[in-house]
Design a protein around this motif. Structure first.
Motif, mmCIF file in Angstrom:
data_model
loop_
_atom_site.group_PDB
_atom_site.id
_atom_site.type_symbol
_atom_site.label_atom_id
_atom_site.label_comp_id
_atom_site.label_asym_id
_atom_site.label_seq_id
_atom_site.Cartn_x
_atom_site.Cartn_y
_atom_site.Cartn_z
ATOM 1 N N SER A 28 6.515 -5.067 6.635
ATOM 2 C CA SER A 28 7.690 -5.905 6.384
ATOM 3 C C SER A 28 8.767 -5.067 5.704
ATOM 4 O O SER A 28 8.474 -4.058 5.075
ATOM 5 C CB SER A 28 7.314 -7.087 5.487
ATOM 6 O OG SER A 28 8.427 -7.925 5.265
ATOM 7 N N TYR A 62 12.083 -5.755 3.128
ATOM 8 C CA TYR A 62 12.832 -6.707 2.325
ATOM 9 C C TYR A 62 14.321 -6.336 2.354
ATOM 10 O O TYR A 62 14.912 -6.262 3.406
ATOM 11 C CB TYR A 62 12.266 -6.762 0.918
ATOM 12 C CG TYR A 62 10.847 -7.283 0.861
ATOM 13 C CD1 TYR A 62 9.930 -6.827 -0.101
ATOM 14 C CD2 TYR A 62 10.386 -8.224 1.778
ATOM 15 C CE1 TYR A 62 8.637 -7.301 -0.138
ATOM 16 C CE2 TYR A 62 9.086 -8.704 1.742
ATOM 17 C CZ TYR A 62 8.222 -8.242 0.774
ATOM 18 O OH TYR A 62 6.932 -8.707 0.733
ATOM 19 N N THR A 78 19.911 -8.962 2.425
ATOM 20 C CA THR A 78 18.538 -9.400 2.201
ATOM 21 C C THR A 78 17.839 -9.619 3.541
ATOM 22 O O THR A 78 18.464 -9.559 4.609
ATOM 23 C CB THR A 78 18.514 -10.708 1.403
ATOM 24 O OG1 THR A 78 19.059 -11.758 2.227
ATOM 25 C CG2 THR A 78 19.327 -10.598 0.128
ATOM 26 N N SER A 79 16.554 -9.907 3.480
ATOM 27 C CA SER A 79 15.790 -10.144 4.704
ATOM 28 C C SER A 79 16.265 -11.398 5.424
ATOM 29 O O SER A 79 16.086 -11.526 6.640
ATOM 30 C CB SER A 79 14.304 -10.261 4.381
ATOM 31 O OG SER A 79 14.090 -11.316 3.450
ATOM 32 N N ARG A 80 16.917 -12.279 4.699
ATOM 33 C CA ARG A 80 17.434 -13.505 5.317
ATOM 34 C C ARG A 80 18.895 -13.383 5.717
ATOM 35 O O ARG A 80 19.467 -14.336 6.238
ATOM 36 C CB ARG A 80 17.262 -14.679 4.352
ATOM 37 C CG ARG A 80 15.809 -15.013 4.076
ATOM 38 C CD ARG A 80 15.677 -16.278 3.245
ATOM 39 N NE ARG A 80 14.270 -16.639 3.028
ATOM 40 C CZ ARG A 80 13.881 -17.743 2.411
ATOM 41 N NH1 ARG A 80 14.771 -18.597 1.955
ATOM 42 N NH2 ARG A 80 12.596 -17.998 2.247
ATOM 43 N N ARG A 126 21.743 -6.564 10.158
ATOM 44 C CA ARG A 126 20.419 -6.014 10.411
ATOM 45 C C ARG A 126 19.773 -6.702 11.600
ATOM 46 O O ARG A 126 20.099 -7.850 11.916
ATOM 47 C CB ARG A 126 19.524 -6.129 9.173
ATOM 48 C CG ARG A 126 19.218 -7.541 8.737
ATOM 49 C CD ARG A 126 18.537 -7.559 7.369
ATOM 50 N NE ARG A 126 17.148 -7.132 7.445
ATOM 51 C CZ ARG A 126 16.385 -6.920 6.372
ATOM 52 N NH1 ARG A 126 16.893 -7.045 5.151
ATOM 53 N NH2 ARG A 126 15.109 -6.568 6.518
ATOM 54 N N ASN A 177 15.986 -7.494 12.483
ATOM 55 C CA ASN A 177 14.630 -7.455 11.913
ATOM 56 C C ASN A 177 13.574 -7.102 12.958
ATOM 57 O O ASN A 177 12.494 -6.636 12.599
ATOM 58 C CB ASN A 177 14.301 -8.780 11.255
ATOM 59 C CG ASN A 177 15.111 -9.012 9.993
ATOM 60 O OD1 ASN A 177 15.512 -8.070 9.311
ATOM 61 N ND2 ASN A 177 15.380 -10.270 9.683
ATOM 62 N N ASN A 184 13.865 -3.333 13.094
ATOM 63 C CA ASN A 184 13.801 -2.692 11.764
ATOM 64 C C ASN A 184 14.998 -1.785 11.531
ATOM 65 O O ASN A 184 14.864 -0.648 11.052
ATOM 66 C CB ASN A 184 12.496 -1.895 11.606
ATOM 67 C CG ASN A 184 11.272 -2.779 11.543
ATOM 68 O OD1 ASN A 184 11.336 -3.904 11.053
ATOM 69 N ND2 ASN A 184 10.159 -2.294 12.055
#
Length: 121
Positions: A30, A32, A52-54, A71, A73, A76
């Motif tokens: 993962s 973050y 952030t990841s969100r 980003r 996800n 990555n």
């Protein structure tokens, strides 16, 4: 081994645009927060933008309104779209990410090797 790798730096005239990319490779569980830092010539490294990841973002005052961090996800990867570039944006830009590797399941603060951005007046 997990390693973020930047790309997309280069030379541009003032007022121009560049897009930086940073892809984290390896056995990743993962990721973050991700961020872009920059280090102007002869100065200390400074934070430019975070995400952030969100997807919540934050920007340094110097780049607010001109830079956009995003980003992917699945890939990555974190991006930095830089518009209306100024000579004072000249710096080495570094990618930073809080990565959890499959091998350890611990969060590690990982840095890329940096990419040079030069803005001429």
């Amino acid at each position: 081994q997990v390693q973020p790798v930047e790309s997309g730096g280069g030379w541009v005239q003032a007022g121009g645009s560049l897009r930086l990319s940073c892809a984290a490779s390896g056995s990743i569980f993962s990721i973050y927060a991700m961020a872009w830092y920059r280090q102007p010539p002869g100065k200390q490294r400074e934070l430019a933008a975070t995400i952030t990841s969100r997807g919540s973002t934050n920007y340094a005052d110097a780049v607010q309104g001109r830079f956009t961090i995003s980003r992917d996800n699945v890939k990555n990867t974190v991006y930095l779209q830089m518009n209306s570039l100024k000579p004072e944006d000249t710096a080495v830009y570094y990618c930073n990410a809080d990565i959890v590797a499959i091998a350890t399941l611990f969060v590690n603060d990982d840095w890329g090797q940096g990419t040079q951005v030069t803005v001429s007046s």
